[in-house]
Design an enzyme around this catalytic site. Structure first.
Site, PDB file in Angstrom:
ATOM      1  N   CYS A 137      78.911  22.443  44.491  1.00  0.00           N
ATOM      2  CA  CYS A 137      78.315  22.158  43.181  1.00  0.00           C
ATOM      3  C   CYS A 137      79.384  22.170  42.089  1.00  0.00           C
ATOM      4  O   CYS A 137      79.764  23.227  41.583  1.00  0.00           O
ATOM      5  CB  CYS A 137      77.227  23.183  42.876  1.00  0.00           C
ATOM      6  SG  CYS A 137      76.498  22.914  41.252  1.00  0.00           S
ATOM      7  N   CYS A 140      78.240  23.659  38.778  1.00  0.00           N
ATOM      8  CA  CYS A 140      78.150  25.132  38.747  1.00  0.00           C
ATOM      9  C   CYS A 140      79.543  25.746  38.687  1.00  0.00           C
ATOM     10  O   CYS A 140      79.764  26.713  37.964  1.00  0.00           O
ATOM     11  CB  CYS A 140      77.485  25.685  40.006  1.00  0.00           C
ATOM     12  SG  CYS A 140      76.073  24.778  40.582  1.00  0.00           S
ATOM     13  N   ASP A 141      80.484  25.224  39.463  1.00  0.00           N
ATOM     14  CA  ASP A 141      81.744  25.934  39.685  1.00  0.00           C
ATOM     15  C   ASP A 141      82.985  25.258  39.108  1.00  0.00           C
ATOM     16  O   ASP A 141      84.062  25.849  39.109  1.00  0.00           O
ATOM     17  CB  ASP A 141      81.963  26.118  41.209  1.00  0.00           C
ATOM     18  CG  ASP A 141      80.818  26.914  41.831  1.00  0.00           C
ATOM     19  OD1 ASP A 141      80.254  27.766  41.132  1.00  0.00           O
ATOM     20  OD2 ASP A 141      80.499  26.668  43.003  1.00  0.00           O
TER      21      ASP A 141
END
Ligand code: NDP
Length: 316
Positions: A137, A140-141
């Protein structure tokens, strides 16, 4: 033990749309959000193709709005997941589920909208370094790799979208596509090709993720020539598609070979009366937020018609 008319499992566009329709039909739906409340769209950036948002909308905001809309009509949204199911094979039967807290719910109808999850390559070095620099992701990261060099695997729309997202944060993105072409739409390919700090490598796969505790690099392999090359990176993003979240339904519902729930004809009906499926969990073809929402609507209408056609044996 709790008695319900309609239980919805999963909280992506399909689940929330089913909830909006079910709540408005007075089915008093309860929705269990699952492990990723809001579903896959909470891990995406801009949603530009959902009708009604001329300027686009970011995925997490869209999901919060869908939740608010479902709650406005009385949907009971619960953060939690369903551990096991016991479907009645009888028309008009009561379906039993057990939640993560061990609670038993008896429900006359169920709408399954558990979606799909990211796939990984499955090579040992990738698995070992999940959480240590390997991620599925980018949204997200990606932030953790600000100003650093990263790599990304995949050639679909997700990969193209994530590569361009990472290119804004990271100094360089090496993008590995296993074929000599990308599967992504022409518009997305155009974006990738016009991003100067994306280094696109066709016919290239990961041979090994390098690093003991954290990602330090990758060894890439050209699958035509067999030649290998090592590069230093700190983050590796996998964007190679998804698999349906149907573990708890295995052996209990008809599924295809890949584990997608089979629905009948144009409906959302499964092979078990009173159990309906909507969204990516039953659709490997279109997989769009708008099509998921459409089938969520269909599932609520199908459930409503089903409940109207059976005697109220639940006493609720
Ligand atoms: P896709 O299945 O479309 O693409 C998967 C990609 O990963 C393909 O390029 C595939 O290669 C590659 N791949 C699969 N397995 C491996 C492997 N083991 N090693 C290396 N590469 C691998 O998945 P997506 O998640 O990209 O998209 C899913 C759906 O969602 C699609 O319908 C897409 O259009 C849609 N989508 C739409 C978006 C938008 O409109 N904004 C954004 C994101 C997704 P190969 O081609 O060789 O099989």
């Amino acid at each position: 033990m709790e008695k319900l008319e309609t239980l919805i499992i999963g909280s992506g566009p399909a689940g929330y749309t089913a909830a909006i329709y079910a709540a408005r039909a007075d089915l008093k739906p309860v929705i269990y959000t699952g492990l990723e409340p809001g579903g896959q769209l909470t891990t995406t950036t801009e949603v530009d193709n959902f009708p009604g948002y001329p300027k686009g909308i970011d995925g997490p905001t869209m999901m919060v709005q869908l939740q608010e809309q479902a709650e406005r009509f009385g949907t009971d949204v619960r953060v939690g997941f369903i551990n096991s199911v016991d479907f009645s094979s009888k028309y008009g039967g009561i379906h039993k589920v057990i939640t993560d807290s061990g609670k038993e719910i008896n429900t006359r109808s169920i709408i399954i909208s558990t979606g799909a999850s990211a796939k990984y390559l499955g090579i040992p070095s990738e698995q070992r370094l999940r959480g240590g620099g390997v991620s599925a992701c980018a949204v997200c990261d990606g932030f953790f790799y600000k100003g650093q060099e990263v790599a990304l695997v995949g050639g679909g729309d997700t990969a193209a979208e994530e590569a361009t997202y990472l290119a804004k944060i990271c100094s360089k993105v090496t993008m590995l596509v296993r074929k000599d072409h990308m599967r992504a739409s022409k518009a997305m390919q155009h974006r990738v090709n016009n991003t100067p700090n994306i280094d696109l490598k066709y016919n290239t796969e990961i041979d090994e993720v390098l690093g003991e505790k954290v990602v330090e690099g990758i060894r890439m392999k050209n699958n035509i020539t067999g030649s290998t090359e090592e590069i230093k990176i700190t983050g590796l993003f996998i964007a190679i598609g998804h698999k349906p979240n149907t573990e708890i339904f295995k052996g209990k519902l008809e599924m295809d070979q890949e584990g997608y729930i089979i629905t009948k004809g144009k409906s959302t009906s499964t092979n078990i009366p009173g159990v309906f499926a909507s969204g990516d969990v039953q659709d490997k073809e279109y997989r769009q937020a708008v099509t998921a929402a459409g089938t969520g609507c269909m599932a609520a209408l199908d459930a409503e018609r089903y409940l109207q056609s059976i005697p109220n044996v639940n006493g609720s």
